[in-house]
Scaffold this active site. Structure first.
Site, PDB file in Angstrom:
ATOM      1  N   ARG B   6       2.373 -10.639  21.907  1.00  0.00           N
ATOM      2  CA  ARG B   6       2.749  -9.340  21.330  1.00  0.00           C
ATOM      3  C   ARG B   6       4.086  -8.849  21.867  1.00  0.00           C
ATOM      4  O   ARG B   6       4.793  -8.088  21.208  1.00  0.00           O
ATOM      5  CB  ARG B   6       1.664  -8.295  21.579  1.00  0.00           C
ATOM      6  N   SER B  33       1.462  -0.173  22.210  1.00  0.00           N
ATOM      7  CA  SER B  33       0.668  -1.383  22.450  1.00  0.00           C
ATOM      8  C   SER B  33       1.229  -2.600  21.728  1.00  0.00           C
ATOM      9  O   SER B  33       1.204  -3.714  22.235  1.00  0.00           O
ATOM     10  CB  SER B  33      -0.774  -1.162  21.988  1.00  0.00           C
ATOM     11  N   GLU B  54      -3.972   3.091   8.499  1.00  0.00           N
ATOM     12  CA  GLU B  54      -3.523   1.707   8.312  1.00  0.00           C
ATOM     13  C   GLU B  54      -3.308   1.340   6.845  1.00  0.00           C
ATOM     14  O   GLU B  54      -2.445   0.520   6.527  1.00  0.00           O
ATOM     15  CB  GLU B  54      -4.533   0.740   8.945  1.00  0.00           C
ATOM     16  N   PHE B  79      -7.627  -3.676  12.464  1.00  0.00           N
ATOM     17  CA  PHE B  79      -7.329  -2.605  11.503  1.00  0.00           C
ATOM     18  C   PHE B  79      -6.182  -2.999  10.567  1.00  0.00           C
ATOM     19  O   PHE B  79      -6.182  -2.651   9.388  1.00  0.00           O
ATOM     20  CB  PHE B  79      -6.958  -1.319  12.246  1.00  0.00           C
ATOM     21  N   HIS B 105      -3.343  -7.878  19.336  1.00  0.00           N
ATOM     22  CA  HIS B 105      -4.707  -7.727  19.847  1.00  0.00           C
ATOM     23  C   HIS B 105      -5.742  -8.458  18.999  1.00  0.00           C
ATOM     24  O   HIS B 105      -6.818  -7.936  18.700  1.00  0.00           O
ATOM     25  CB  HIS B 105      -5.077  -6.248  19.984  1.00  0.00           C
ATOM     26  N   ASP B 113     -12.115  -3.676  25.520  1.00  0.00           N
ATOM     27  CA  ASP B 113     -12.348  -2.800  24.367  1.00  0.00           C
ATOM     28  C   ASP B 113     -13.565  -3.234  23.556  1.00  0.00           C
ATOM     29  O   ASP B 113     -14.143  -2.437  22.809  1.00  0.00           O
ATOM     30  CB  ASP B 113     -11.115  -2.754  23.452  1.00  0.00           C
ATOM     31  N   ARG B 163      -3.032  -9.921  22.908  1.00  0.00           N
ATOM     32  CA  ARG B 163      -2.773  -8.890  23.905  1.00  0.00           C
ATOM     33  C   ARG B 163      -2.361  -9.467  25.253  1.00  0.00           C
ATOM     34  O   ARG B 163      -1.472  -8.926  25.912  1.00  0.00           O
ATOM     35  CB  ARG B 163      -4.039  -8.045  24.096  1.00  0.00           C
TER      36      ARG B 163
END
Lengths: 292, 310
Positions: B6, B33, B54, B79, B105, B113, B163
């Site tokens: 990322r 993020s 989104e 998402f 992610h 998470d 991530r």
């Protein structure tokens, strides 16, 4: 297209005559196709006629790639027939081709396919996305043409159905457009009060649509969506600083045809040959009719 | 350890803009993020924040692309693909727009998470869409190359980013192309076809296998669509045994793509290492890779199974 270059005087009877011819074209193409959406195509005919032939749009059918052109996006893609009738009036497709609507291999897909048709900015059909697309386009155009640039700032116009407002994404787009102060964005709502399953206020009540948009930070105007002078006035008014504009066009589904008017049942079925002949006779005998 | 894939996003966007490309990014309250915020810090007008929305993110990106921009979208993979699927299908792909989905992610390595945020179906969802290309980079350099490739090639792309820090695989001068694959280690007894973080796990497995006298060929199938079928079939013809390795459901992802190619072109023994049709859960990335049997030892086990039988 001299009549779409943006400089001619507004001629309301001429716009009404365009709308009447477009209604006849809509009925004939749907009858030939044997399926499709007459109700919401007829209700939006005066809006599209005003946008393209008053004209409101600065758009030149002979220069479709002109970067500074105003854009039009039909968010309620199921009203494709009214867009195809407009393209035929603009001379972008031949009148004969309208009879190929919904046939295998036709450029006139059931919902607009931009990859095949000149003058269509983007393919639509899945409801609720046109306002987001229009807002993104309006922002992109502002980045290129706004803020001190010498060129004119192109505008984006989009027509949504009222049932379409039940899609949550419309309200994501509504807050986005207000947040980014997209003055060059104008949404028209075809407020015909009917959707497939019945009256909007019974299926999923929408209430005061203009008040909802106003509460999101839009300039919101209610007009008679079949009054081309009122539509022209609302569409050509200077923008309110920092606000996108919504015009809630109060319309009748099936407008122009007595037996289709305000009938939810005419959302998504095609007329028979007999019904088509009767409907066209009604339109051709109305005061607005003029032969080409 | 190398940098996370990322981390390539914001940096590459800056480089693309510096080079004169009319590139933009749209993010949905996750710019920090996804690292698009880095791009926004240098080019504030080119990062569009849509808030937690989104579907609007993807369709706004579509609108920006109609204005001539090359547009990347952010958010998390769960998402940025699943929540906006109809927007991706009917607006981005149906219109063949210049929108590059680069959510971050993906996979179980999201970690604590938990299952709601660990996207394990995205490759499958994106792979079935006409006109969509799917790239799964193994390390930070591959991610930079994938993002650049997507930016410079017209039409829709999905670039799967993760991530966590990913071990360095590639040098600075490595070239990538859509539809390509990299044979990272030659071998003759079994073929390990991997993508993303699993490329490093496959290399570890190949090393362990060599100590047991098994020669494993390792292929980085970073382009899942189009897939480098020729390279994979050529290897399978030689080894007659294939293991696919992905941080994704075994249904619909790399394993399925390779199975389709092998069934049609070079039938052989196949084992699919991946998440076995279930959701993820909370844990550390390393714990989860072990728990879901995605680590080197799991690949060794699968390789010995197909290799022994053949």
């Amino acid at each position: 297209m001299s009549d779409s270059a943006g400089f001619s005087a507004f001629d309301a009877p001429a716009v009404r005559a365009r709308a009447a011819r477009m209604r006849v074209a809509i009925l004939k193409m749907l009858t030939a196709a044997g399926s499709g959406h007459p109700g919401g195509s007829l209700s939006a005919a005066d809006m599209l006629a005003t946008l393209f032939f008053a004209p409101v749009l600065e758009f030149d059918a002979s220069r479709l790639e002109w970067p500074e052109r105003d854009r039009f996006i039909l968010s309620k893609g199921h009203a494709a027939p009214v867009l195809y009738a407009t393209l035929a009036e603009l001379g972008l497709i031949e009148a004969d081709e309208l009879a190929t609507l919904r046939r295998l291999g036709s450029r006139l897909q059931g919902h607009p396919d931009a990859s095949q048709l000149p003058g269509v900015e983007v393919s639509t059909g899945s409801l609720g996305q046109g306002l987001s697309i229009s807002a993104g386009l309006a922002l992109g155009l502002r980045l290129d043409f706004g803020l001190g640039a010498t060129a004119r700032l192109p505008r984006v116009f989009t027509v949504l159905g009222d049932g379409e407002l039940q899609e949550g994404q419309v309200w994501e787009a509504a807050q986005f457009a207000a947040n980014y102060q997209l003055e060059n964005l104008c949404a028209l709502i075809d407020r015909n009060m009917l959707q497939i399953d019945g009256p909007t206020e019974e299926v999923m009540a929408l209430g005061d649509v203009a008040a909802k948009f106003a509460s999101f930070g839009w300039e919101a105007v209610d007009v008679d969506g079949h009054d081309v002078e009122a539509l022209y006035g609302a569409l050509s008014a200077p923008p309110v600083a920092g606000k996108p504009r919504v015009i809630v066009a109060h319309t009748h589904k099936g407008e122009g045809v007595s037996f289709m008017r305000d009938q939810a049942g005419w959302h998504g079925i095609a007329p028979t040959e007999e019904q088509c002949a009767q409907a066209c006779a009604e339109i051709c005998s109305c005061a607005d009719w003029r032969d080409e | 350890m190398g940098k996370a894939t990322r981390a390539a996003l914001g940096e590459t966007l800056i480089e693309l803009a510096d080079s004169g490309l009319d590139v933009m990014a749209v993010d949905a309250d996750l710019a920090g993020s996804t690292t698009t915020a880095k791009f926004g810090a240098v080019y504030p007008q080119r990062l569009v924040e849509v808030g937690v929305a989104e579907q609007n993110m993807v369709a706004v990106a579509a609108g920006l692309s109609l204005a001539g921009k090359v547009v990347f979208t952010g958010s998390f993979a769960v998402f940025g693909t699943g929540r906006a699927y109809d927007q991706i299908r009917n607006t981005v792909c149906y219109n063949d727009l210049n929108v590059k989905l680069a959510p971050t992610h993906a996979g179980v390595t999201v970690g604590p998470d938990g299952g709601s945020h660990q996207m394990l179906e995205d490759i499958a969802l994106m792979r079935v869409l006409p006109r969509m290309r799917v790239l799964v980079p193994a390390d930070w350099r591959a991610a930079k190359a994938a993002l650049r490739l997507a930016a410079e090639t017209p039409g829709p792309f999905y670039i799967r980013l993760g991530r966590v820090e990913a071990p360095k695989i590639y040098g600075a001068d490595e070239r990538f192309e859509a539809g390509g694959a990299k044979v990272l280690r030659p071998g003759s007894d079994v073929t390990l076809v991997a993508c993303g973080v699993e490329v490093n796990a496959a290399l570890e497995a190949a090393h362990a296998l060599s100590e047991q006298g098994v020669s494993a060929e390792v292929i980085d199938a970073f382009s899942i669509k189009p897939l480098d079928v020729a390279t994979i079939l050529e290897s399978a013809a030689k080894t007659k045994a294939v293991v696919t390795c992905e941080e994704h459901n075994i249904i619909g992802g790399l394993g399925s793509a390779v199975a389709e190619a092998l069934s049609e072109g070079q039938p052989c023994r196949l084992a699919r290492v991946g998440v076995k049709d279930c959701f993820g859960q909370s844990g550390s990335p390393d714990e989860l890779l072990r728990y879901f049997e995605l680590d080197g030892p799991a690949i060794v086990k699968a390789a010995l199974c197909v290799q022994t039988v053949s």
